[in-house]
Write an enzyme that holds these catalytic residues in place. Structure first.
Site, PDB file in Angstrom:
ATOM      1  N   GLY A   1      -3.697 -14.978  14.096  1.00  0.00           N
ATOM      2  CA  GLY A   1      -3.261 -14.305  13.096  1.00  0.00           C
ATOM      3  C   GLY A   1      -3.994 -13.483  12.048  1.00  0.00           C
TER       4      GLY A   1
ATOM      5  N   GLU B   1      -1.496  -7.873  13.635  1.00  0.00           N
ATOM      6  CA  GLU B   1      -0.053  -8.252  14.659  1.00  0.00           C
ATOM      7  C   GLU B   1      -0.047  -8.016  15.963  1.00  0.00           C
ATOM      8  OE1 GLU B   1       2.084  -8.448  12.319  1.00  0.00           O
ATOM      9  OE2 GLU B   1       0.614  -8.149   9.695  1.00  0.00           O
TER      10      GLU B   1
ATOM     11  N   LYS C   1       0.627  -1.236  -0.110  1.00  0.00           N
ATOM     12  CA  LYS C   1      -0.164  -0.179   0.355  1.00  0.00           C
ATOM     13  C   LYS C   1       1.226   0.735  -0.323  1.00  0.00           C
ATOM     14  CE  LYS C   1      -1.764  -1.276   3.159  1.00  0.00           C
ATOM     15  NZ  LYS C   1      -1.803  -2.773   3.452  1.00  0.00           N
TER      16      LYS C   1
ATOM     17  N   LYS D   1      -5.240   2.795   2.396  1.00  0.00           N
ATOM     18  CA  LYS D   1      -6.626   2.718   0.578  1.00  0.00           C
ATOM     19  C   LYS D   1      -7.650   3.020   0.762  1.00  0.00           C
ATOM     20  CE  LYS D   1      -6.330  -2.073   3.000  1.00  0.00           C
ATOM     21  NZ  LYS D   1      -7.336  -3.627   3.452  1.00  0.00           N
TER      22      LYS D   1
END
Length: 353
Positions: free
Chosen positions: A209, A212, A128, A227
């Site tokens: 998962g 983070e 990104k 985004k």
């Protein structure tokens, strides 16, 4: 039959998943897509770097349990990463950039993309950072060097929101969008609806998962802000910078807020949006919004992403799909390579005619 030589920059989950697909799908791609992929170089901060002009065996790369600096054991390999040398000198047609996202200045990924394009190599990326911060420069650089800069996976992983809007909905006149663009925050809100408090929901997301070790970028909306910038600049032809997009995350939402929403047949969602104003300017924002259950985004659960495009001719068009995942994001890279292949084939056909 074209064979595209590729260099992988970063060999974490996404590029490793792409190597897995190459190991198992190349014959299928040759039949259905009209090309094969050949890995000629890899560079990774942990594993080191390696160049093999004739190609590296994808299956070996995936299955070998390399220790730190393990690429140094391979012919043509070094124990240290050397991204610049790999990008500039490897005999690659396409550079696959899948390193970490730096939301401040996009580095080192911006430089990775710049070096590749200046060297006359196509770039596909899921990162990104360089797209939100330097897309205009990088697209101009690609055009000047007769190559392509593709980044479908930078917004919704393998869900093709950019191409869907630009190709399939061409002429529909997109006026704005709103979307759930971060699976981690959406998962956390869902678990809070199930009775967990914010901290416990985040911890569960980390265990599974989805989040983070430092979940700040996800739960405070910084990931969504990048985004929003990408989509606004791409679909609305804006020139937004990340710092120009108002950003508020979900960390201040309490269990009481969630319960009150449920009692009024509503749900909290972290929404990234942008719209063209009456004066032609574009405004973007990220914030939690209370949506009625009948809203098309209210039923989007778990780590799923969705975007509702506001169009002049069709009204609201909603695109829903996976917004994360190794294989899903690797598919986005494949879709970018397919786009490059088709564009080059079209040019070659036109020249031949």
């Amino acid at each position: 039959m074209p064979i595209y030589n590729i260099a992988l920059i970063g060999f974490g989950g996404v590029n490793r998943a792409l190597a897995e697909l190459i190991a198992t799908k190349n014959a299928l791609w040759e039949r259905d897509l009209g090309f094969r992929l050949n890995i000629v170089a890899v560079s990774d901060l942990y594993l080191g770097s390696v160049i093999s002009p004739n190609g590296l065996d994808a299956k070996t790369l995936v299955e070998a349990n390399f220790a730190k600096g393990g690429f140094g054991q391979l012919s043509g390999g070094r124990a240290e990463a050397d991204n610049e040398t790999i990008i500039k000198t490897a005999p690659a047609d396409i550079i696959v950039e899948a390193t970490f996202t730096n939301p401040k200045d996009g580095e080192p990924a911006v430089s990775h993309c710049r070096w590749a394009l200046q060297s006359g190599k196509h770039v596909v990326t899921t990162n990104k950072g360089p797209v939100a911060i330097a897309a205009r420069e990088l697209k101009a650089l690609a055009k000047a060097n007769g190559v392509y800069f593709e980044y479908e996976g930078s917004v919704m992983s393998g869900t093709p929101v950019i191409r869907m809007a630009e190709k399939t909905l061409a002429g529909a006149e997109v006026k704005g969008f709103e979307g759930i663009l971060n699976g981690t925050s959406n998962f956390v809100l869902g678990r809070m609806e199930a009775g967990l408090d914010f901290a416990t929901a985040v911890k569960e997301a980390q265990i599974l998962g989805y989040a983070e070790a430092d979940p700040t970028a996800d739960v405070e909306g910084f990931d969504v802000r990048l985004k929003v910038v990408i989509l606004a600049n791409e679909l609305l032809r804006a020139s937004l910078k990340p710092e120009e997009v108002m950003c508020k995350g979900i960390s201040k939402l309490s269990s009481s807020d969630i319960e009150t929403a449920a009692a009024t047949n509503s749900r909290w969602k972290l929404i990234g949006s942008a719209a063209r104003n009456a004066d032609g300017t574009i405004t973007g924002s990220v914030s939690p919004k209370l949506l009625p259950l009948e809203h098309p985004l209210a039923g989007v659960n778990g780590a799923t992403n969705a975007v509702s495009l506001n169009t002049e001719l069709l009204g609201s068009v909603t695109i829903t799909g996976p917004g994360a995942g190794r294989v899903e994001t690797a598919y986005a890279l494949l879709s970018d390579i397919v786009a490059i292949h088709r564009a080059q084939t079209a040019v070659a056909t036109k020249v031949a005619a």
